[in-house]
Design an enzyme around this catalytic site. Structure first.
Site, mmCIF file in Angstrom:
data_model
loop_
_atom_site.group_PDB
_atom_site.id
_atom_site.type_symbol
_atom_site.label_atom_id
_atom_site.label_comp_id
_atom_site.label_asym_id
_atom_site.label_seq_id
_atom_site.Cartn_x
_atom_site.Cartn_y
_atom_site.Cartn_z
ATOM 1 N N LYS A 16 0.827 -1.210 0.000
ATOM 2 C CA LYS A 16 0.000 0.000 0.000
ATOM 3 C C LYS A 16 0.864 1.264 0.000
ATOM 4 C CE LYS A 16 -4.134 -1.775 2.281
ATOM 5 N NZ LYS A 16 -3.785 -3.205 2.413
ATOM 6 N N LYS A 68 14.811 -6.601 4.612
ATOM 7 C CA LYS A 68 15.230 -5.615 5.620
ATOM 8 C C LYS A 68 16.607 -5.919 6.215
ATOM 9 C CE LYS A 68 10.624 -4.056 6.940
ATOM 10 N NZ LYS A 68 9.744 -3.673 8.052
ATOM 11 N N GLU A 83 21.183 4.958 14.341
ATOM 12 C CA GLU A 83 21.182 4.218 15.613
ATOM 13 C C GLU A 83 20.000 3.231 15.659
ATOM 14 O OE1 GLU A 83 23.387 4.080 17.803
ATOM 15 O OE2 GLU A 83 22.420 3.278 19.598
ATOM 16 N N GLY A 144 12.160 -9.966 14.367
ATOM 17 C CA GLY A 144 12.536 -8.644 13.869
ATOM 18 C C GLY A 144 11.559 -7.557 14.278
ATOM 19 N N THR A 167 9.567 -19.224 22.493
ATOM 20 C CA THR A 167 10.881 -19.808 22.755
ATOM 21 C C THR A 167 11.626 -18.870 23.690
ATOM 22 O OG1 THR A 167 10.787 -20.570 20.467
ATOM 23 C CG2 THR A 167 12.890 -20.817 21.604
ATOM 24 N N LYS A 170 15.186 -17.407 22.964
ATOM 25 C CA LYS A 170 15.320 -16.362 21.938
ATOM 26 C C LYS A 170 15.167 -14.973 22.549
ATOM 27 C CE LYS A 170 13.691 -18.018 17.488
ATOM 28 N NZ LYS A 170 12.636 -17.761 16.522
HETATM 29 P P1 ATR Z 1 9.150 -10.964 12.436
HETATM 30 O O1 ATR Z 1 10.320 -10.437 11.673
HETATM 31 O O2 ATR Z 1 7.809 -10.649 11.843
HETATM 32 O O3 ATR Z 1 9.202 -10.598 13.900
HETATM 33 P P2 ATR Z 1 10.207 -13.618 12.929
HETATM 34 O O4 ATR Z 1 11.574 -13.073 13.115
HETATM 35 O O5 ATR Z 1 9.999 -14.883 12.174
HETATM 36 O O6 ATR Z 1 9.228 -12.559 12.265
HETATM 37 O O7 ATR Z 1 9.578 -13.799 14.416
HETATM 38 C C1 ATR Z 1 8.321 -14.309 14.585
HETATM 39 C C2 ATR Z 1 7.921 -14.201 16.053
HETATM 40 O O8 ATR Z 1 6.581 -14.693 16.170
HETATM 41 C C3 ATR Z 1 8.762 -15.027 17.007
HETATM 42 O O9 ATR Z 1 8.785 -14.401 18.261
HETATM 43 C C4 ATR Z 1 7.969 -16.356 17.065
HETATM 44 O O10 ATR Z 1 8.173 -17.105 18.225
HETATM 45 P P3 ATR Z 1 9.440 -18.127 18.332
HETATM 46 O O11 ATR Z 1 10.648 -17.270 18.566
HETATM 47 O O12 ATR Z 1 9.121 -19.000 19.475
HETATM 48 O O13 ATR Z 1 9.496 -18.859 17.016
HETATM 49 C C5 ATR Z 1 6.563 -15.808 17.063
HETATM 50 N N1 ATR Z 1 5.569 -16.779 16.561
HETATM 51 C C6 ATR Z 1 5.332 -17.130 15.280
HETATM 52 N N2 ATR Z 1 4.357 -18.065 15.203
HETATM 53 C C7 ATR Z 1 3.970 -18.292 16.479
HETATM 54 C C8 ATR Z 1 3.008 -19.167 17.081
HETATM 55 N N3 ATR Z 1 2.239 -19.975 16.328
HETATM 56 N N4 ATR Z 1 2.877 -19.152 18.426
HETATM 57 C C9 ATR Z 1 3.638 -18.346 19.186
HETATM 58 N N5 ATR Z 1 4.580 -17.478 18.687
HETATM 59 C C10 ATR Z 1 4.739 -17.477 17.363
#
Ligand code: ATR
Length: 283
Positions: A16, A68, A83, A144, A167, A170
């Site tokens: 968009k 990105k 920054e 991210g 997790t 992380k």
């Molecule tokens: P983005 O850049 O959009 O943040 P990403 O780096 O893939 O994408 O991160 C996705 C986030 O959504 C992570 O925190 C992930 O949790 P994990 O670190 O445990 O993988 C979270 N996420 C994605 N699907 C999920 C789900 N079904 N339940 C809980 N957390 C989820």
């Protein structure tokens, strides 16, 4: 004179950004062209696209999924990073570093990266009149999207920050890494926990996971409550927002954040401020 802009992504047809920036241009009286730029998902193609764009007189580019981090690496090796881009580990806004150009640096070596995503979120929350100063804030997610909003939220004067994630390792790794990279973040003493262990009363809870796209729901604790719930996703009914709306919270999806980050990119490129609320209304 027409100023040229692009948004680079893959896929990109749904973006968009051209509509949004065209409204900014109408508001500020600037003549612009803003195009969607498809790019194959590899460094050589991405580099060729950005170099050709800036060599051709382009003023600024937005970068979206999946580029990105690649844009971050490119700018780190070229014209530098703001920054916010450094801490986010990602770039959503490209421009030329004028100081380098003045020193005779070639255009391709002067491409500079900024990140306006996190400040776009802060500006949107502020425009909703949600309290950020001294707020107790929780963010769910450690990818991210979460990473990019941590520093701008702390700079906005929140009092407490808790990060939760499916997790746990992380999120603890993320806090350790960012605390080592930024004194402002280290001083905040961010708490961490797993998503299901996140409990208690917060002013604002932000969903920065990508779960909204999957149709799954987060395992939210019964003892978790908030006055305001924000989901960085937009474009469909979001279970996270429905959960807190049922419990009396005010809610917002991330559409205003999208406009907010775009407004900051536009301002960075052109020096013109835009009225974000007016653009949200007209879209
Ligand atoms: P983005 O850049 O959009 O943040 P990403 O780096 O893939 O994408 O991160 C996705 C986030 O959504 C992570 O925190 C992930 O949790 P994990 O670190 O445990 O993988 C979270 N996420 C994605 N699907 C999920 C789900 N079904 N339940 C809980 N957390 C989820």
């Amino acid at each position: 004179m027409t100023q040229h802009f692009i948004v680079i992504g893959n896929p990109i047809a749904h973006s968009k950004s051209p509509e949004i920036h065209t409204l900014f241009a109408a508001q500020t009286g600037l003549k612009i062209s803003y195009q969607r730029q498809y790019c194959p998902d590899d460094v050589a193609s991405f580099t060729a696209v950005i170099e050709a764009f800036f060599h051709g007189g382009g003023v600024g580019a937005n970068v979206t999924v999946p580029f990105k981090q690649m844009a971050y690496e490119c700018c780190a090796a070229r014209g530098g990073l703001s920054e916010h881009a450094k801490i986010a580990g990602a770039v959503n806004t490209l421009l030329l570093n004028n100081a380098l150009l003045k020193n005779g640096t070639p255009i391709a070596e002067a491409i500079y990266g900024d990140n306006t995503d996190g400040q776009g979120l802060v500006n949107h929350i502020t425009s909703l009149n949600w309290p950020l100063k001294d707020a107790r804030v929780a963010i769910i997610g450690a990818g991210g999207a979460a990473r990019g909003v941590i520093l701008p939220l702390i700079e906005a004067g929140i009092s407490e920050l808790t990060l939760a994630n499916r997790t746990l390792s992380k999120v603890t790794d993320l806090v350790n890494e960012l605390s080592a990279a930024s004194e402002t973040i280290a001083n905040q003493q961010i708490k961490t926990c797993s998503t299901e262990a996140l409990s208690g009363a917060f002013d604002i809870i932000i969903n920065a996971t990508s779960i909204g796209l999957s149709g799954d729901t987060l395992p939210l604790n019964d003892a978790l409550s908030c006055g305001y719930a924000y989901d960085m996703m937009y474009g469909r009914a979001l279970p996270f927002l429905q959960h807190f709306a049922k419990r009396g919270a005010q809610t917002s999806d991330g559409y205003g954040m999208l406009i907010g980050q775009a407004a900051l990119s536009f301002e960075r490129w052109t020096g013109h401020k835009v009225d974000v609320a007016q653009v949200i209304d007209s879209l």
